[in-house]
Motif scaffolding. Structure first.
Motif, PDB file in Angstrom:
ATOM      1  N   TRP A  40      24.092   2.917 -33.377  1.00  0.00           N
ATOM      2  CA  TRP A  40      23.414   2.392 -32.530  1.00  0.00           C
ATOM      3  C   TRP A  40      23.889   0.935 -32.083  1.00  0.00           C
ATOM      4  O   TRP A  40      23.910   0.682 -30.982  1.00  0.00           O
ATOM      5  CB  TRP A  40      21.826   2.000 -33.193  1.00  0.00           C
ATOM      6  CG  TRP A  40      21.141   3.114 -33.929  1.00  0.00           C
ATOM      7  CD1 TRP A  40      20.274   2.987 -34.723  1.00  0.00           C
ATOM      8  CD2 TRP A  40      21.159   4.305 -33.571  1.00  0.00           C
ATOM      9  NE1 TRP A  40      20.098   4.194 -35.455  1.00  0.00           N
ATOM     10  CE2 TRP A  40      20.540   5.191 -34.693  1.00  0.00           C
ATOM     11  CE3 TRP A  40      22.105   5.226 -32.747  1.00  0.00           C
ATOM     12  CZ2 TRP A  40      20.274   6.479 -34.534  1.00  0.00           C
ATOM     13  CZ3 TRP A  40      21.950   6.723 -32.882  1.00  0.00           C
ATOM     14  CH2 TRP A  40      20.908   7.331 -33.621  1.00  0.00           C
ATOM     15  N   VAL A  52      21.157  10.399 -26.064  1.00  0.00           N
ATOM     16  CA  VAL A  52      21.372  10.704 -27.304  1.00  0.00           C
ATOM     17  C   VAL A  52      20.284  11.740 -27.813  1.00  0.00           C
ATOM     18  O   VAL A  52      19.059  11.512 -27.801  1.00  0.00           O
ATOM     19  CB  VAL A  52      21.188   9.309 -28.204  1.00  0.00           C
ATOM     20  CG1 VAL A  52      21.695   9.496 -29.538  1.00  0.00           C
ATOM     21  CG2 VAL A  52      22.166   8.241 -27.503  1.00  0.00           C
ATOM     22  N   LEU A  90      17.524   1.959 -33.229  1.00  0.00           N
ATOM     23  CA  LEU A  90      17.383   3.202 -32.322  1.00  0.00           C
ATOM     24  C   LEU A  90      16.448   3.020 -31.111  1.00  0.00           C
ATOM     25  O   LEU A  90      16.670   3.478 -30.157  1.00  0.00           O
ATOM     26  CB  LEU A  90      16.943   4.284 -33.181  1.00  0.00           C
ATOM     27  CG  LEU A  90      16.512   5.623 -32.673  1.00  0.00           C
ATOM     28  CD1 LEU A  90      17.750   6.461 -31.986  1.00  0.00           C
ATOM     29  CD2 LEU A  90      16.095   6.401 -34.104  1.00  0.00           C
ATOM     30  N   GLN A  95      19.843   4.068 -23.791  1.00  0.00           N
ATOM     31  CA  GLN A  95      19.791   5.484 -23.505  1.00  0.00           C
ATOM     32  C   GLN A  95      18.440   6.052 -23.763  1.00  0.00           C
ATOM     33  O   GLN A  95      17.874   5.791 -24.745  1.00  0.00           O
ATOM     34  CB  GLN A  95      21.007   6.365 -24.402  1.00  0.00           C
ATOM     35  CG  GLN A  95      22.236   5.737 -24.023  1.00  0.00           C
ATOM     36  CD  GLN A  95      22.902   4.586 -24.901  1.00  0.00           C
ATOM     37  OE1 GLN A  95      21.962   3.907 -25.744  1.00  0.00           O
ATOM     38  NE2 GLN A  95      24.072   4.152 -24.570  1.00  0.00           N
ATOM     39  N   THR A  97      16.522   8.734 -25.763  1.00  0.00           N
ATOM     40  CA  THR A  97      16.769   9.423 -27.042  1.00  0.00           C
ATOM     41  C   THR A  97      15.955  10.859 -27.166  1.00  0.00           C
ATOM     42  O   THR A  97      14.752  10.531 -27.051  1.00  0.00           O
ATOM     43  CB  THR A  97      16.828   8.673 -28.422  1.00  0.00           C
ATOM     44  OG1 THR A  97      15.215   7.830 -28.245  1.00  0.00           O
ATOM     45  CG2 THR A  97      17.692   7.119 -28.230  1.00  0.00           C
ATOM     46  N   CYS A 116      12.223   7.933 -31.544  1.00  0.00           N
ATOM     47  CA  CYS A 116      12.884   8.634 -30.366  1.00  0.00           C
ATOM     48  C   CYS A 116      11.971   8.514 -29.263  1.00  0.00           C
ATOM     49  O   CYS A 116      10.798   8.540 -29.265  1.00  0.00           O
ATOM     50  CB  CYS A 116      13.432   9.881 -30.659  1.00  0.00           C
ATOM     51  SG  CYS A 116      14.896  10.098 -31.736  1.00  0.00           S
TER      52      CYS A 116
END
Length: 257
Positions: A40, A52, A90, A95, A97, A116
């Motif tokens: 990460w 991701v 995370l 990005q 996820t 996520c």
């Protein structure tokens, strides 16, 4: 990176992370958490990566919690805090996820999946935190709040207070997953289509949207100031000790409260 955490960068703009302990239903070890923390940190500075994807190996589990024996080698509350810092990393990624879930997604696995941005699951997948019947521990407040944000308070209460696993169709109905598909092949196809759509989207729109959502989460999901004493009461108590003993001995725990 650990062999238990496979990193695939073959598709331009995409990093795929595979939890690779199928013999243990991909239960997270300390080495896996450390590898995720390092990844990460790397991805936070990598603008070439847009998506991701996280998935579990073996077809039986996304991830089935933590490797319980690791708790015997550390201060349990400090270990939970360290894990939560990994989850924060995370959640903060620029990005998009995606959790591609095929099978059991419980405990630490569910904490990762709910952190996520998006979740897709096969029809056979199950979600939950059956810790009241297994280990006798407790979630950190941010992890609990994130679950309630994703699944809704009613299903979160069912997961934790009734120790029930939630089926994929109920998760889909609650909006916790954006698609429920038949099998692994359909899951792969759904994730591929999702990734291709994200790669065609405006990077700045996605990045700013994630920043806005993180600001909202910082208000609703922050740990209370008395969090550590509460967790120490749990992890330092007899029920957690009994839960760990029984789990490692493959016995049913006899909780006393």
């Amino acid at each position: 990176m650990s062999a238990e955490l496979l990193i695939d960068r073959d598709h331009p703009g995409v990093v795929e992370v595979t939890f690779n302990r199928p013999e243990r239903r991909n239960a997270f070890t300390k080495a896996m958490y450390r590898a995720m923390r390092e990844l990460w940190l790397e991805l936070a500075e990598d603008r070439s990566v847009r998506v991701v994807v996280l998935r579990g190996e073996g077809g039986k589990a996304f991830a089935a919690g933590n490797e319980i024996s690791d708790f015997l080698e550390a201060d349990a509350v400090e270990y939970e805090t360290w894990i939560r810092e990994m989850l924060d990393g995370l959640f903060a990624l620029p990005q998009v996820t995606v959790a591609a879930i095929d099978g059991v997604c419980v405990g630490g696995g569910l904490a990762v999946a709910t952190t996520c941005d998006l979740r897709v699951a096969t029809a056979s997948s199950r979600f939950g935190y059956p810790i009241a019947r297994t280990l006798g521990n407790a979630l950190s407040s941010p992890v609990l709040y994130r679950c309630a944000e994703v699944f809704g308070e009613s299903l979160t209460r069912e997961m934790l207070l009734a120790s029930r696993l939630v089926t994929a169709d109920r998760a889909y109905a609650a909006g916790a997953i954006l698609a429920e598909v038949a099998d692994r092949a359909a899951l792969d196809a759904e994730v591929s289509g999702l990734v291709e759509g994200i790669l065609q989207a405006s990077p700045v729109t996605l990045r700013v949207t994630k920043q806005q959502l993180r600001r909202r989460a910082s208000i609703t999901e922050t740990a209370p100031v008395d969090e550590e004493p509460l967790l120490r009461e749990v992890y330092g108590g007899p029920d957690f000790a009994e839960g760990v003993r029984a789990f490692l001995a493959k016995e049913k725990p006899a909780f006393r409260g």
